[in-house]
Write a protein that holds these residues in place. Sequence first.
Motif, PDB file in Angstrom:
ATOM      1  N   ARG A 138       0.812  -1.222   0.000  1.00 53.56           N
ATOM      2  CA  ARG A 138       0.000   0.000   0.000  1.00 53.56           C
ATOM      3  C   ARG A 138       0.847   1.274   0.000  1.00 53.56           C
ATOM      4  NH1 ARG A 138      -5.086  -0.892  -1.531  1.00 53.56           N
ATOM      5  NH2 ARG A 138      -5.917  -2.727  -0.545  1.00 53.56           N
ATOM      6  N   SER A 139       1.829   1.293  -0.883  1.00 56.09           N
ATOM      7  CA  SER A 139       2.711   2.452  -0.949  1.00 56.09           C
ATOM      8  C   SER A 139       3.251   2.604  -2.362  1.00 56.09           C
ATOM      9  CB  SER A 139       3.887   2.287   0.025  1.00 56.09           C
ATOM     10  OG  SER A 139       4.730   1.243  -0.414  1.00 56.09           O
ATOM     11  N   ILE A 140       3.854   3.761  -2.603  1.00 59.98           N
ATOM     12  CA  ILE A 140       4.471   3.992  -3.902  1.00 59.98           C
ATOM     13  C   ILE A 140       5.684   3.078  -4.081  1.00 59.98           C
ATOM     14  CG2 ILE A 140       5.985   5.899  -3.226  1.00 59.98           C
ATOM     15  CD1 ILE A 140       4.668   7.031  -6.097  1.00 59.98           C
ATOM     16  N   LYS A 141       6.351   2.742  -2.970  1.00 61.00           N
ATOM     17  CA  LYS A 141       7.476   1.793  -3.061  1.00 61.00           C
ATOM     18  C   LYS A 141       6.978   0.419  -3.493  1.00 61.00           C
ATOM     19  CE  LYS A 141      10.563   3.980   0.249  1.00 61.00           C
ATOM     20  NZ  LYS A 141      11.269   3.857   1.522  1.00 61.00           N
ATOM     21  N   GLY A 142       5.844  -0.003  -2.941  1.00 61.64           N
ATOM     22  CA  GLY A 142       5.260  -1.284  -3.340  1.00 61.64           C
ATOM     23  C   GLY A 142       4.855  -1.283  -4.809  1.00 61.64           C
TER      24      GLY A 142
END
Length: 190
Positions: free
Chosen positions: A106-110
Motif C-alpha cells: 500500500r505504498s508507492i514503493k510497493g
Amino acid sequence: MQQRNNKVLKMVVVAMLSSISYLLMLLDFPLPTFPVWLQIDFSEVPALIGAIIFGPVAGVLVELIKNILHYIIVGSMTGVPIGEFANFCAGVLYILPASYFFRKYRSIKGLTLGLVVGTVVMTGILSVLNYFVLLPAYAYFMNFSLPNEVIVTAIMPFNALKGLLIMILTLVLFPKLIVWLNQRVNAHNV
C-alpha cells in the motif's frame, strides 16, 4: 443496497477504463531503432489503475475487453487475433505483479517494486511465448517467418523499454490517483 451500488460502480469504472485503454491502444507509434511492427502504446495504464483500485481481476478485465474491442473494430492482419493475444498476455503479465505488490505494501514503493517485477516478468515470459507460440503463429498465418534472434535483438529490449515507459507514466500519475483512492476509502468508512 450499498453492495449493489459498489458492484455497479465497479462495472462502470471497468467499462470506462476499458474504453480509454482501447483508445490509447489506437495511439500506438514505433520507436526509433526498433522494427516498425513493434508499436508502443500506453493502454496498460488504465488496466493498472483498475487493478490498483479494484484488484487484479478488474485489471485483467480491462485488458480483455480492450483486446476484444480492438479485434472486433480494427481486426487483425492475420484474421486470427495473434497480436491481441500477445497484447493481452503482455498486459496481464505486467499488471498482476504491480497489483500484488501495491496491495501488499500500500505504498508507492510497493507499486514501484511491482512495476519493476512486472517489467521483468513480462519481458521474460513474452520472450518464451514469442519463441514457442507467437512467432510460429505469425509464420503460419502470414506465410513468412522471422529469425528467432529477433526475440533477443528487438522484442526483449522493446518489452523492457515499454515496461519502463509505462512505469514512469504510472508513477507520474500515481500522486493524483492516490488522492482519489483516499477519498473513496474515506467515503466507504463513513
